[in-house]
Write a protein that holds these residues in place. Structure first.
Motif, PDB file in Angstrom:
ATOM      1  N   UNK A   1       0.829  -1.204   0.000  1.00  0.00           N
ATOM      2  CA  UNK A   1       0.000   0.000   0.000  1.00  0.00           C
ATOM      3  C   UNK A   1       0.860   1.248   0.000  1.00  0.00           C
ATOM      4  N   UNK A   2       0.251   2.319  -0.443  1.00  0.00           N
ATOM      5  CA  UNK A   2       0.852   3.651  -0.410  1.00  0.00           C
ATOM      6  C   UNK A   2      -0.122   4.564   0.317  1.00  0.00           C
ATOM      7  N   UNK A   3       0.420   5.518   1.044  1.00  0.00           N
ATOM      8  CA  UNK A   3      -0.413   6.383   1.867  1.00  0.00           C
ATOM      9  C   UNK A   3      -0.162   7.847   1.536  1.00  0.00           C
ATOM     10  N   UNK A   4      -1.156   8.655   1.798  1.00  0.00           N
ATOM     11  CA  UNK A   4      -1.020  10.099   1.692  1.00  0.00           C
ATOM     12  C   UNK A   4      -1.581  10.707   2.970  1.00  0.00           C
ATOM     13  N   UNK A   5      -0.678  11.156   3.830  1.00  0.00           N
ATOM     14  CA  UNK A   5      -1.088  11.839   5.059  1.00  0.00           C
ATOM     15  C   UNK A   5      -1.325  13.304   4.737  1.00  0.00           C
ATOM     16  N   UNK A   6      -2.513  13.764   5.006  1.00  0.00           N
ATOM     17  CA  UNK A   6      -2.898  15.133   4.668  1.00  0.00           C
ATOM     18  C   UNK A   6      -3.209  15.892   5.948  1.00  0.00           C
ATOM     19  N   UNK A   7      -2.407  16.889   6.239  1.00  0.00           N
ATOM     20  CA  UNK A   7      -2.586  17.714   7.427  1.00  0.00           C
ATOM     21  C   UNK A   7      -2.936  19.140   7.028  1.00  0.00           C
ATOM     22  N   UNK A   8      -3.420  19.889   7.994  1.00  0.00           N
ATOM     23  CA  UNK A   8      -3.755  21.307   7.766  1.00  0.00           C
ATOM     24  C   UNK A   8      -4.608  21.474   6.511  1.00  0.00           C
ATOM     25  N   UNK A   9      -5.634  20.673   6.414  1.00  0.00           N
ATOM     26  CA  UNK A   9      -6.466  20.680   5.216  1.00  0.00           C
ATOM     27  C   UNK A   9      -7.177  22.015   5.045  1.00  0.00           C
ATOM     28  N   UNK A  10      -7.301  22.409   3.783  1.00  0.00           N
ATOM     29  CA  UNK A  10      -7.931  23.663   3.420  1.00  0.00           C
ATOM     30  C   UNK A  10      -9.163  23.375   2.559  1.00  0.00           C
ATOM     31  N   UNK A  11     -10.019  24.364   2.458  1.00  0.00           N
ATOM     32  CA  UNK A  11     -11.214  24.211   1.632  1.00  0.00           C
ATOM     33  C   UNK A  11     -10.843  23.805   0.206  1.00  0.00           C
ATOM     34  N   UNK A  12      -9.763  24.380  -0.281  1.00  0.00           N
ATOM     35  CA  UNK A  12      -9.364  24.114  -1.663  1.00  0.00           C
ATOM     36  C   UNK A  12      -8.771  22.717  -1.877  1.00  0.00           C
ATOM     37  N   UNK A  13      -8.630  21.948  -0.818  1.00  0.00           N
ATOM     38  CA  UNK A  13      -8.199  20.557  -0.965  1.00  0.00           C
ATOM     39  C   UNK A  13      -9.366  19.628  -1.300  1.00  0.00           C
ATOM     40  N   UNK A  14     -10.569  20.159  -1.280  1.00  0.00           N
ATOM     41  CA  UNK A  14     -11.746  19.361  -1.631  1.00  0.00           C
ATOM     42  C   UNK A  14     -11.636  18.865  -3.066  1.00  0.00           C
ATOM     43  N   UNK A  15     -11.706  17.548  -3.223  1.00  0.00           N
ATOM     44  CA  UNK A  15     -11.530  16.946  -4.551  1.00  0.00           C
ATOM     45  C   UNK A  15     -11.711  15.437  -4.433  1.00  0.00           C
ATOM     46  N   UNK A  16     -11.776  14.790  -5.568  1.00  0.00           N
ATOM     47  CA  UNK A  16     -11.648  13.337  -5.619  1.00  0.00           C
ATOM     48  C   UNK A  16     -10.161  13.026  -5.770  1.00  0.00           C
ATOM     49  N   UNK A  17      -9.672  12.154  -4.934  1.00  0.00           N
ATOM     50  CA  UNK A  17      -8.247  11.818  -4.912  1.00  0.00           C
ATOM     51  C   UNK A  17      -8.043  10.426  -5.520  1.00  0.00           C
ATOM     52  N   UNK A  18      -7.040  10.336  -6.373  1.00  0.00           N
ATOM     53  CA  UNK A  18      -6.735   9.104  -7.084  1.00  0.00           C
ATOM     54  C   UNK A  18      -5.277   8.714  -6.870  1.00  0.00           C
ATOM     55  N   UNK A  19      -5.024   7.422  -6.840  1.00  0.00           N
ATOM     56  CA  UNK A  19      -3.649   6.951  -6.929  1.00  0.00           C
ATOM     57  C   UNK A  19      -3.476   6.230  -8.268  1.00  0.00           C
ATOM     58  N   UNK A  20      -2.233   6.155  -8.693  1.00  0.00           N
ATOM     59  CA  UNK A  20      -1.947   5.558  -9.991  1.00  0.00           C
ATOM     60  C   UNK A  20      -0.519   5.028 -10.018  1.00  0.00           C
ATOM     61  N   UNK A  21      -0.288   4.053 -10.879  1.00  0.00           N
ATOM     62  CA  UNK A  21       1.055   3.513 -11.047  1.00  0.00           C
ATOM     63  C   UNK A  21       1.611   3.921 -12.404  1.00  0.00           C
ATOM     64  N   UNK A  22       2.932   4.042 -12.425  1.00  0.00           N
ATOM     65  CA  UNK A  22       3.625   4.321 -13.674  1.00  0.00           C
ATOM     66  C   UNK A  22       4.716   3.274 -13.869  1.00  0.00           C
ATOM     67  N   UNK A  23       5.242   3.223 -15.074  1.00  0.00           N
ATOM     68  CA  UNK A  23       6.272   2.230 -15.364  1.00  0.00           C
ATOM     69  C   UNK A  23       7.528   2.491 -14.546  1.00  0.00           C
ATOM     70  N   UNK A  24       8.168   1.454 -14.033  1.00  0.00           N
ATOM     71  CA  UNK A  24       9.372   1.649 -13.218  1.00  0.00           C
ATOM     72  C   UNK A  24      10.461   2.464 -13.927  1.00  0.00           C
ATOM     73  N   UNK A  25      10.592   2.292 -15.239  1.00  0.00           N
ATOM     74  CA  UNK A  25      11.672   2.987 -15.948  1.00  0.00           C
ATOM     75  C   UNK A  25      11.413   4.489 -16.029  1.00  0.00           C
ATOM     76  N   UNK A  26      10.161   4.902 -15.850  1.00  0.00           N
ATOM     77  CA  UNK A  26       9.835   6.328 -15.975  1.00  0.00           C
ATOM     78  C   UNK A  26      10.133   7.069 -14.685  1.00  0.00           C
TER      79      UNK A  26
END
Length: 125
Positions: free
Chosen positions: A78-103
């Motif tokens: 798993x990968x995590x995203x700890x989000x602190x001091x959240x602001x109104x403008x952080x409102x969104x749908x959040x996605x994770x994604x993988x990329x090729x190892x060589x990139x």
């Protein structure tokens, strides 16, 4: 089934914290750099953070630098995203994604090939 699944989103007050998780099923995340993206209503998807396969490299968009921290746990696949001091403008749908190892770790959307379904984060005043 090979997929990425985000979780941990929700409703939080401004100044609060959330931790998002990106879990993989059907494959190991270990070889892959992982990116976190978000898309607010009416806006384009934005790359906000990434982490290399070894976790030795992390990158952050200026909009979240100093407030968000990306990490990964190979034992939990798993990968995590700890989000602190959240602001109104952080409102969104959040996605994770993988990329090729060589990139490698980057914030450009086009390099990422496998995406989760997203998790909603709503920050209220």
């Amino acid at each position: 089934q090979v997929q990425l699944v985000e979780s941990g989103g929700g409703l939080v007050q401004s100044g609060g914290s959330l931790r998002l998780s990106c879990a993989a099923s059907g494959f190991s995340l270990e070889p892959y750099p992982i990116g976190w993206f978000r898309q607010a209503p009416g806006k384009e998807r934005e790359g906000i953070s990434c982490i290399s396969s070894s976790a030795s490299i992390t990158r952050y968009a200026d909009s979240v630098k100093g407030r968000f921290t990306i990490s990964r746990d190979s034992a939990k696949n798993a990968v995590y995203l700890q989000m602190n001091s959240l602001k109104l403008e952080d409102t969104a749908v959040y996605y994770c994604a993988t990329t090729a190892p060589r990139i490698g770790c980057g914030l450009g959307e086009s390099q990422y090939v496998r995406w989760g379904q997203g998790t909603q984060v709503t920050v209220s005043s």
